[in-house]
Scaffold this active site. Sequence first.
Site, PDB file in Angstrom:
ATOM      1  N   ARG A 168       0.619  -1.128   0.016  1.00  0.00           N
ATOM      2  CA  ARG A 168       0.073   0.035   0.080  1.00  0.00           C
ATOM      3  C   ARG A 168       0.852   1.249   0.057  1.00  0.00           C
ATOM      4  O   ARG A 168       0.287   2.316   0.505  1.00  0.00           O
ATOM      5  CB  ARG A 168      -0.958  -0.064   1.212  1.00  0.00           C
ATOM      6  N   CYS A 217     -11.127   0.211   2.018  1.00  0.00           N
ATOM      7  CA  CYS A 217     -10.468  -0.123   3.325  1.00  0.00           C
ATOM      8  C   CYS A 217      -9.891   1.218   4.284  1.00  0.00           C
ATOM      9  O   CYS A 217      -9.143   1.858   3.574  1.00  0.00           O
ATOM     10  CB  CYS A 217      -9.517  -1.288   3.130  1.00  0.00           C
TER      11      CYS A 217
HETATM   12  N1  EPU Z   1     -13.293 -10.632   7.820  1.00  0.00           N
HETATM   13  C1  EPU Z   1     -13.967 -10.721   8.802  1.00  0.00           C
HETATM   14  N2  EPU Z   1     -14.937  -9.839   9.159  1.00  0.00           N
HETATM   15  C2  EPU Z   1     -14.983  -8.701   8.501  1.00  0.00           C
HETATM   16  C3  EPU Z   1     -14.095  -8.407   7.122  1.00  0.00           C
HETATM   17  C4  EPU Z   1     -13.324  -9.466   7.048  1.00  0.00           C
HETATM   18  O1  EPU Z   1     -13.718 -11.796   9.620  1.00  0.00           O
HETATM   19  O2  EPU Z   1     -15.782  -7.943   8.637  1.00  0.00           O
HETATM   20  C5  EPU Z   1     -12.033 -11.755   7.630  1.00  0.00           C
HETATM   21  C6  EPU Z   1     -12.464 -12.531   6.028  1.00  0.00           C
HETATM   22  O3  EPU Z   1     -13.490 -13.368   6.339  1.00  0.00           O
HETATM   23  C7  EPU Z   1     -11.044 -12.934   5.972  1.00  0.00           C
HETATM   24  C8  EPU Z   1     -10.202 -11.961   6.330  1.00  0.00           C
HETATM   25  O4  EPU Z   1     -10.980 -11.115   7.401  1.00  0.00           O
HETATM   26  O5  EPU Z   1     -10.893 -14.091   6.468  1.00  0.00           O
HETATM   27  C9  EPU Z   1      -9.723 -10.942   5.313  1.00  0.00           C
HETATM   28  O6  EPU Z   1     -10.804 -10.322   4.675  1.00  0.00           O
HETATM   29  P1  EPU Z   1     -10.980 -10.033   3.114  1.00  0.00           P
HETATM   30  O7  EPU Z   1     -10.753 -11.290   2.231  1.00  0.00           O
HETATM   31  O8  EPU Z   1     -12.301  -9.074   2.953  1.00  0.00           O
HETATM   32  O9  EPU Z   1      -9.719  -9.082   2.874  1.00  0.00           O
HETATM   33  P2  EPU Z   1      -9.111  -7.860   3.338  1.00  0.00           P
HETATM   34  O10 EPU Z   1      -7.836  -8.013   4.087  1.00  0.00           O
HETATM   35  O11 EPU Z   1     -10.152  -7.406   4.364  1.00  0.00           O
HETATM   36  C10 EPU Z   1      -7.905  -6.951   1.610  1.00  0.00           C
HETATM   37  C11 EPU Z   1      -7.534  -5.426   0.998  1.00  0.00           C
HETATM   38  C12 EPU Z   1      -8.904  -5.110   0.112  1.00  0.00           C
HETATM   39  C13 EPU Z   1      -9.071  -5.937  -0.964  1.00  0.00           C
HETATM   40  C14 EPU Z   1      -9.492  -7.406  -0.598  1.00  0.00           C
HETATM   41  C15 EPU Z   1      -9.594  -8.515  -1.459  1.00  0.00           C
HETATM   42  C16 EPU Z   1      -6.347  -4.150   2.552  1.00  0.00           C
HETATM   43  C17 EPU Z   1      -6.562  -3.365   3.848  1.00  0.00           C
HETATM   44  N3  EPU Z   1      -7.562  -4.312   1.983  1.00  0.00           N
HETATM   45  O12 EPU Z   1      -9.266  -6.706   2.292  1.00  0.00           O
HETATM   46  O13 EPU Z   1      -8.564  -3.723  -0.601  1.00  0.00           O
HETATM   47  O14 EPU Z   1     -10.186  -5.673  -1.855  1.00  0.00           O
HETATM   48  O15 EPU Z   1      -8.169  -7.774   0.343  1.00  0.00           O
HETATM   49  O16 EPU Z   1      -8.357  -8.660  -2.224  1.00  0.00           O
HETATM   50  O17 EPU Z   1      -5.409  -4.730   2.490  1.00  0.00           O
HETATM   51  C18 EPU Z   1      -8.609  -1.532  -0.029  1.00  0.00           C
HETATM   52  O18 EPU Z   1      -7.389  -1.402  -0.076  1.00  0.00           O
HETATM   53  O19 EPU Z   1      -9.340  -0.352  -0.047  1.00  0.00           O
HETATM   54  C19 EPU Z   1      -9.472  -2.467  -0.368  1.00  0.00           C
HETATM   55  C20 EPU Z   1     -10.494  -2.749  -0.365  1.00  0.00           C
END
Ligand code: EPU
Length: 306
Positions: A168, A217
């Site tokens: 990021r 995010c």
């Molecule tokens: N999870 C929860 N509860 C929630 C949200 C997530 O338990 O409310 C758990 C999910 O079940 C999963 C883990 O947390 O096991 C990760 O969640 P997710 O797959 O949604 O990915 P993330 O790490 O929250 C990242 C990026 C997103 C990107 C997604 C998909 C960051 C901060 N965020 O989200 O990027 O779209 O992966 O690849 O790195 C952004 O940067 O603005 C963004 C949306």
Amino acid sequence: MLSQAFQQRNTVERRALKDLCTMRVGGEANVITMHERDDLQIIHEDNFKMLGKGANLLIGDGPFDEYIVKLGEDFAQLQIETLPGQKARVCVGAAFDLATLIGKCVKAGLAGPEGLAGVPATVGGALYMNAGTRTCWMFDWVSRVEVLLPSEQKPRWLMRDEVPAVYRSCGLPPGTIFLQCEMELASGDPETLRQQASQLKQAKAASQPLAARSAGCIFKNPSKTLAAGKVVDDLGLKDTGIGAARVSEIHGNFIVNDGEASVADICALIQRIRKTAWQEREVVLDLEVQTWHCPAELHQHPKDIA
Ligand code: EPU
């Protein structure tokens, strides 16, 4: 001050910044759409902030002394050149829309960028933030970038290994302006690439509040194995709020502006989440979103939040 000739070559308007970002908060400022590459120089003669698609930004009420700069025509080119060995060189300007670039690459059967399907950004914004998903980043395919560094007068090209990009962040000094980038891409089957892009977009739509006003995010994930959204969820903070700012009930790392949220509401909610994560779990949640004219406390260690 901007000369009359500059104002004739470029567009200068007074705009409400809330209309230019996805979180839909932000005061009024003078916004320049810079069409001419030769005018870039002025950026270092005064106080400017670069704006892409506004998808990763939290903007305060101002007042803004700076000009807000959007790149225009001279920075929106796309060239695809076939190379030997089933490869192509893609040269794309910073003002080009990332989703459109992905669509063009998929159609041309060029693999890689489809992994960023669903990331809202201009190419310049995606480079500055090293935007990405859980599995890939913008800089994964970039071979070189043209930048105007804050300490320099003229743009120059940097090879990929001169850019210290990390999760990021492009790793270059704040105020670096990306003008264009080159990517070397291998060929792939267009239909397979299209399906991969479509699956990624579907997965996003199922797990993120894409229809709501948000800045994506809010926090960086604290580590590769700990997602900020899960931390917020486990703390029971989903669907809680301050004023019209709420933690999404769909994804814990999204704050949504339900309607008339003020930037003060959003900042207070961010601080409440950071303080709770620290007090209850000793987890430091750092902002992923860029902030303009927001309280400096958003960036302090959460142990110091009152
Ligand atoms: N999870 C929860 N509860 C929630 C949200 C997530 O338990 O409310 C758990 C999910 O079940 C999963 C883990 O947390 O096991 C990760 O969640 P997710 O797959 O949604 O990915 P993330 O790490 O929250 C990242 C990026 C997103 C990107 C997604 C998909 C960051 C901060 N965020 O989200 O990027 O779209 O992966 O690849 O790195 C952004 O940067 O603005 C963004 C949306």
